[in-house]
Design an enzyme around this catalytic site. Sequence first.
Site, short mmCIF file in Angstrom:
data_model
loop_
_atom_site.label_atom_id
_atom_site.label_comp_id
_atom_site.label_asym_id
_atom_site.label_seq_id
_atom_site.Cartn_x
_atom_site.Cartn_y
_atom_site.Cartn_z
N CYS A 148 35.34 26.69 23.16
CA CYS A 148 34.81 27.34 21.96
C CYS A 148 33.31 27.57 22.13
O CYS A 148 32.56 26.63 22.42
CB CYS A 148 35.08 26.48 20.73
N LYS A 174 11.24 2.75 -0.74
CA LYS A 174 11.34 4.20 -0.95
C LYS A 174 11.47 4.51 -2.44
O LYS A 174 12.29 3.90 -3.14
CB LYS A 174 12.55 4.75 -0.20
N ASP A 218 3.12 10.45 3.42
CA ASP A 218 4.12 11.36 3.95
C ASP A 218 3.44 12.39 4.86
O ASP A 218 3.18 13.52 4.46
CB ASP A 218 4.85 12.06 2.80
N TYR A 223 -4.12 2.90 8.98
CA TYR A 223 -3.62 1.77 8.20
C TYR A 223 -3.13 0.56 9.01
O TYR A 223 -2.62 -0.40 8.44
CB TYR A 223 -2.48 2.22 7.29
N ARG A 250 3.44 10.09 17.57
CA ARG A 250 4.36 8.96 17.69
C ARG A 250 5.36 9.17 18.83
O ARG A 250 5.68 8.25 19.57
CB ARG A 250 5.12 8.75 16.38
N CYS A 281 36.05 30.59 17.24
CA CYS A 281 37.02 31.02 18.26
C CYS A 281 38.40 31.31 17.67
O CYS A 281 39.28 31.80 18.38
CB CYS A 281 37.14 29.98 19.36
N CYS A 288 37.73 21.68 15.79
CA CYS A 288 38.23 22.68 16.73
C CYS A 288 38.33 21.97 18.07
O CYS A 288 37.32 21.43 18.56
CB CYS A 288 37.27 23.87 16.82
N GLU A 299 0.85 -1.20 0.00
CA GLU A 299 0.00 0.00 0.00
C GLU A 299 0.88 1.25 0.00
O GLU A 299 2.08 1.16 0.31
CB GLU A 299 -0.90 0.00 1.23
N CYS A 338 39.36 27.91 13.39
CA CYS A 338 37.94 27.80 13.74
C CYS A 338 37.22 29.10 13.39
O CYS A 338 37.67 30.19 13.79
CB CYS A 338 37.80 27.50 15.24
N LYS A 344 2.88 4.60 1.04
CA LYS A 344 3.50 5.09 2.27
C LYS A 344 3.24 6.60 2.34
O LYS A 344 3.86 7.38 1.62
CB LYS A 344 4.99 4.80 2.29
#
Length: 692
Positions: free
Chosen positions: A455, A338, A132, A241, A151, A435, A450, A128, A432, A130
């Site tokens: 930092c 997918k 979204d 479902y 969920r 910093c 870093c 079936e 970095c 899926k």
Amino acid sequence: MYTKEQTQVLQLLTSKVLKDAASVDQLRDVLRFHEFRYYILNDPLISDVEYDTLYKSLEKLETENPELITDDSPTQRIGSSLNKDFVTVAHLVPMLSLDNSYNSQDLVDWDKRVRGLVSSSNIEYSAEPKFDGASISLIYENDKLTRGATRGDGIAGDDVTTNIRQIGSVPLFAKFSDYGIDKIEIRGEVLMTKENFKKYNLLLASEGIPPLANPRNAAAGSLRMKDPASVRKRRLEAILYHVSFVSLNEKKIKGAELLKTHAGSLELLTSLGFKTPFNDKRVFSSIEEVVSFCEEFEVRRDTLPYEIDGMVIKVNSVEYQQQTGSTTHHPRWAIAYKFKARQASSKLLKVEFQVGRTGSVTPVAKIEPVQIGGVTVTSISLFNADVVAEKDLRIGDTVLVERAGDVIPYIVKPLSELRTGKEKKIIFPENCPVCYDPLVKPEGEAIWRCININCEAQVVERIIHFVSKDAMDIRSLGEANIRKFYKLGLLKNIPGIYTLDYKEVSKLEGFGEKSMNNLKSAIDRSKAQSLNRLIFGLGIRYVGETTAKVLGKSVESILDLANFSLEELQELKDIGDKVSESIFEFFQNADNIAIIKTLASAGINIKGDKKEASTGTLSGKTFLFTGTLPTLKRGDAEKLAEENGGKLLSSVSNNLNYLVAGDSAGSKLEKAMKLKTIQIINEQDFLNMIQP
């Protein structure tokens, strides 16, 4: 849900009650019927004005006679506003994730695994779409909707019952009792159709409000809105479902028969007025048919009213589902196929270098906004300097962008043939960007770091991670507040959360008495969180939620982890060399131990969930099972070993006493044969050890 004869009767009754007064029961029946026609069938039989007339008539009757109001009345969808913080409620059955597949071979391999676990060769698969959207769990008791939840973390979610009641396609009342069902938990997805999403964004634009990113985010965000009336305006839909839990009474024959298969459960839900994938699902007896169906559905995905990102394939028989079982992450009897990721081209405008909580420096591409699968993409992680070099990316390039699994965007390649000569090479910084300390690249790693523990970027990111929902869950202390507090010197490190100067915080704009109380309460509540959340919140490299739970169950106190050797860490379930080294280094660091002790003195729970060692005939012995055993499933064999005092290891090492090998044992058997200290036995030898 309604037969032809029932439809005719209810339509006639509609005409009658529109003209004359009607009883409360008649009005409710008529309104439920028209909600079904509108929300489920998308085929209304009356105008919006006529529906509103019926609705107001019922509302008037109930206002004048409040004793007649019932929880499942159509007027009770609109409830009072929600509290600022949602209540967390446990699911009756954990909401696991789905394992993913991306091609036909993945499905074929999954089919082989299933057939190796099921006692019959006659296996049917149900396939079936899926959807979204945002996952939900609904509970009905005595035919009434009693709870709706998100969920969450799979074990528990937010109680969003009031918002769920605003969704017209969710029945507030369903005659489960006709099937002998007293209580049932149903899983599904809350969605916004493409058309409704488009209309809603136009409405927002007319009001000068920024548009929503995509239908999925719109649906998920709606479930946590504070005003139920605003939720109703979004015209969400819910597709159910899966039946995850059911309690049958003595009249169970009708329901029990349908609930023997996934397809049967969809038929049951559909017959009761739920919107389900029943008409789009198909049942097949071979994986080859499933593959063909998935490929055919992918071609017509854009013709559907909803966004879908693949197909879900399930073992149709519930008995066989139980035989295949589940891992801690996903059911073995289901898999998601997918669809191919969507692609688009855009212009690479610049690259920013971001410092994470572990000091990793990540190049992030900023591109011209582009729509991919309904999502506007503007930023894309380039992961590390090696990726930039391998792809030969340059500022000003036209690049091909893809959303992997329809979720994570990434740059596939530059379209070098479109270069004009004005493009510039991307120069990775030597210092970095926050910093300005020199960056280092540890041997064997692709990431520059870093290593300045003070930092600002690292400190702030570590605090943000510590308070996040999956860690200590301090909801009132969000990212914006953390950055503000850090900048003002009110918060300098993780332990500082528990010594906040509330008097100074209360002087800040937006922190009135109510906000301060919420902040204090959230911080105090976090002190009682389980140890696995604290471990995850500490941000140890490579330690995710699952590994944190393993560690939490392995000790009586978090400080015990400082006494574990590398080898002892590797003996824990699913902890390999890289993860164990990271854990070992973390707990050998005096600064980290000092932080943990400071947290403990502030009242943070540091107690683990270690259980006392079992006693039995296998006490003191370690086991590892590999290959396919003649009669036992591996999970059952492992359970037997633990029940009889044995300890399970996840890899072959000198600490392993017995390797129980079946057919196709593979590399573990080869490694064990080289280590002469390990006894290699078969299933019968193992069973003889339990019952000599």
